[in-house]
Write a protein that holds these residues in place. Structure first.
Motif, PDB file in Angstrom:
ATOM      1  N   GLU A 190       8.085  19.248 -10.896  1.00 36.57           N
ATOM      2  CA  GLU A 190       6.758  18.662 -10.969  1.00 36.57           C
ATOM      3  C   GLU A 190       6.444  17.876  -9.707  1.00 36.57           C
ATOM      4  O   GLU A 190       7.336  17.374  -9.028  1.00 36.57           O
ATOM      5  N   ARG A 191       5.161  17.783  -9.397  1.00 38.03           N
ATOM      6  CA  ARG A 191       4.724  16.968  -8.274  1.00 38.03           C
ATOM      7  C   ARG A 191       5.001  15.503  -8.581  1.00 38.03           C
ATOM      8  O   ARG A 191       4.771  15.040  -9.695  1.00 38.03           O
ATOM      9  N   GLU A 192       5.505  14.770  -7.608  1.00 39.87           N
ATOM     10  CA  GLU A 192       5.828  13.371  -7.811  1.00 39.87           C
ATOM     11  C   GLU A 192       5.257  12.497  -6.699  1.00 39.87           C
ATOM     12  O   GLU A 192       5.160  12.914  -5.545  1.00 39.87           O
ATOM     13  N   GLY A 193       4.890  11.286  -7.061  1.00 39.91           N
ATOM     14  CA  GLY A 193       4.407  10.335  -6.079  1.00 39.91           C
ATOM     15  C   GLY A 193       5.556   9.816  -5.236  1.00 39.91           C
ATOM     16  O   GLY A 193       6.643   9.547  -5.759  1.00 39.91           O
ATOM     17  N   VAL A 194       5.340   9.666  -3.942  1.00 41.18           N
ATOM     18  CA  VAL A 194       6.371   9.218  -3.012  1.00 41.18           C
ATOM     19  C   VAL A 194       6.087   7.814  -2.496  1.00 41.18           C
ATOM     20  O   VAL A 194       6.942   6.932  -2.548  1.00 41.18           O
ATOM     21  N   ALA A 195       4.889   7.603  -1.978  1.00 43.80           N
ATOM     22  CA  ALA A 195       4.520   6.311  -1.410  1.00 43.80           C
ATOM     23  C   ALA A 195       3.011   6.152  -1.445  1.00 43.80           C
ATOM     24  O   ALA A 195       2.272   7.128  -1.365  1.00 43.80           O
ATOM     25  N   ALA A 196       2.548   4.914  -1.564  1.00 46.51           N
ATOM     26  CA  ALA A 196       1.118   4.632  -1.584  1.00 46.51           C
ATOM     27  C   ALA A 196       0.837   3.309  -0.893  1.00 46.51           C
ATOM     28  O   ALA A 196       1.680   2.408  -0.884  1.00 46.51           O
ATOM     29  N   ILE A 197      -0.357   3.208  -0.317  1.00 42.61           N
ATOM     30  CA  ILE A 197      -0.782   1.968   0.329  1.00 42.61           C
ATOM     31  C   ILE A 197      -2.203   1.665  -0.110  1.00 42.61           C
ATOM     32  O   ILE A 197      -3.086   2.518  -0.042  1.00 42.61           O
ATOM     33  N   ASP A 198      -2.430   0.449  -0.584  1.00 40.45           N
ATOM     34  CA  ASP A 198      -3.724   0.058  -1.106  1.00 40.45           C
ATOM     35  C   ASP A 198      -4.605  -0.517   0.004  1.00 40.45           C
ATOM     36  O   ASP A 198      -4.163  -0.712   1.140  1.00 40.45           O
ATOM     37  N   THR A 199      -5.848  -0.803  -0.333  1.00 37.70           N
ATOM     38  CA  THR A 199      -6.807  -1.312   0.651  1.00 37.70           C
ATOM     39  C   THR A 199      -6.428  -2.683   1.190  1.00 37.70           C
ATOM     40  O   THR A 199      -6.882  -3.073   2.267  1.00 37.70           O
ATOM     41  N   ASP A 200      -5.607  -3.434   0.456  1.00 38.76           N
ATOM     42  CA  ASP A 200      -5.175  -4.751   0.916  1.00 38.76           C
ATOM     43  C   ASP A 200      -3.856  -4.690   1.685  1.00 38.76           C
ATOM     44  O   ASP A 200      -3.312  -5.724   2.072  1.00 38.76           O
ATOM     45  N   GLY A 201      -3.312  -3.488   1.891  1.00 35.37           N
ATOM     46  CA  GLY A 201      -2.078  -3.311   2.628  1.00 35.37           C
ATOM     47  C   GLY A 201      -0.823  -3.287   1.782  1.00 35.37           C
ATOM     48  O   GLY A 201       0.273  -3.042   2.310  1.00 35.37           O
ATOM     49  N   SER A 243       4.153   8.500 -13.746  1.00 30.15           N
ATOM     50  CA  SER A 243       3.450   9.647 -13.180  1.00 30.15           C
ATOM     51  C   SER A 243       2.193   9.190 -12.448  1.00 30.15           C
ATOM     52  O   SER A 243       1.211   8.821 -13.069  1.00 30.15           O
ATOM     53  N   TRP A 244       2.257   9.227 -11.115  1.00 30.98           N
ATOM     54  CA  TRP A 244       1.115   8.829 -10.312  1.00 30.98           C
ATOM     55  C   TRP A 244       0.031   9.906 -10.355  1.00 30.98           C
ATOM     56  O   TRP A 244       0.290  11.063 -10.685  1.00 30.98           O
ATOM     57  N   SER A 245      -1.203   9.523  -9.983  1.00 35.04           N
ATOM     58  CA  SER A 245      -2.300  10.471  -9.945  1.00 35.04           C
ATOM     59  C   SER A 245      -3.150  10.221  -8.714  1.00 35.04           C
ATOM     60  O   SER A 245      -3.048   9.172  -8.074  1.00 35.04           O
ATOM     61  N   ALA A 246      -3.999  11.197  -8.367  1.00 34.83           N
ATOM     62  CA  ALA A 246      -4.896  11.081  -7.229  1.00 34.83           C
ATOM     63  C   ALA A 246      -6.095  11.989  -7.443  1.00 34.83           C
ATOM     64  O   ALA A 246      -6.028  12.948  -8.220  1.00 34.83           O
ATOM     65  N   ALA A 247      -7.189  11.703  -6.741  1.00 31.42           N
ATOM     66  CA  ALA A 247      -8.416  12.479  -6.894  1.00 31.42           C
ATOM     67  C   ALA A 247      -8.669  13.457  -5.752  1.00 31.42           C
ATOM     68  O   ALA A 247      -9.366  14.452  -5.936  1.00 31.42           O
ATOM     69  N   TYR A 248      -8.118  13.186  -4.565  1.00 26.75           N
ATOM     70  CA  TYR A 248      -8.338  14.033  -3.395  1.00 26.75           C
ATOM     71  C   TYR A 248      -7.002  14.422  -2.784  1.00 26.75           C
ATOM     72  O   TYR A 248      -6.080  13.605  -2.710  1.00 26.75           O
TER      73      TYR A 248
END
Length: 120
Positions: free
Chosen positions: A44-55, A105-110
């Motif tokens: 399955e696809r898995e989330g690796v890393a993310a960065i928010d608008t506040d850093g 389970s992370w998600s995304a729209a784009y």
């Protein structure tokens, strides 16, 4: 909508390093939490890393301490610096926008088209 184009994938030996980049464009760029996902064959696809608008950042436990996510000041390029690569890191890596890095389970729209990373 946001447009995402990955680059920097390739083959590398175990223990090596690689940097992935994602060119971000579109009328809504800079308004989303950005991140990287990966998917290995048969998994399955898995989330690796993310960065928010506040850093603030989030990492999967499997890459904690080895991978670093960053976004340039113009918010036009998303990077993933990968160190100490392992064979189990082999996967198609996808740049993503509007990421929800919560729970198991992370998600995304784009999504971008993906770039292959192979570790031998």
């Amino acid at each position: 909508d946001v447009q995402l184009v990955e680059s920097g994938g390739g083959s590398v030996q175990a223990g090596g390093s690689l940097r992935l980049s994602c060119a971000v464009s579109g009328p809504m760029y800079g308004y989303y939490c950005m991140g990287w996902f990966r998917q290995a064959p048969g998994k399955e696809r898995e989330g690796v890393a993310a960065i928010d608008t506040d850093g603030s950042t989030n990492y999967a436990e499997s890459v904690q301490g080895r991978f670093t996510i960053s976004l340039d000041n113009a918010e036009t390029t998303l990077n993933l610096h990968m160190n100490g690569l392992k064979p189990e890191d082999t996967a198609m890596y996808y740049c993503a926008a509007d990421v929800l890095p919560y729970g198991g389970s992370w998600s995304a729209a784009y999504w971008g088209q993906g770039t292959q990373v192979t570790v031998s």
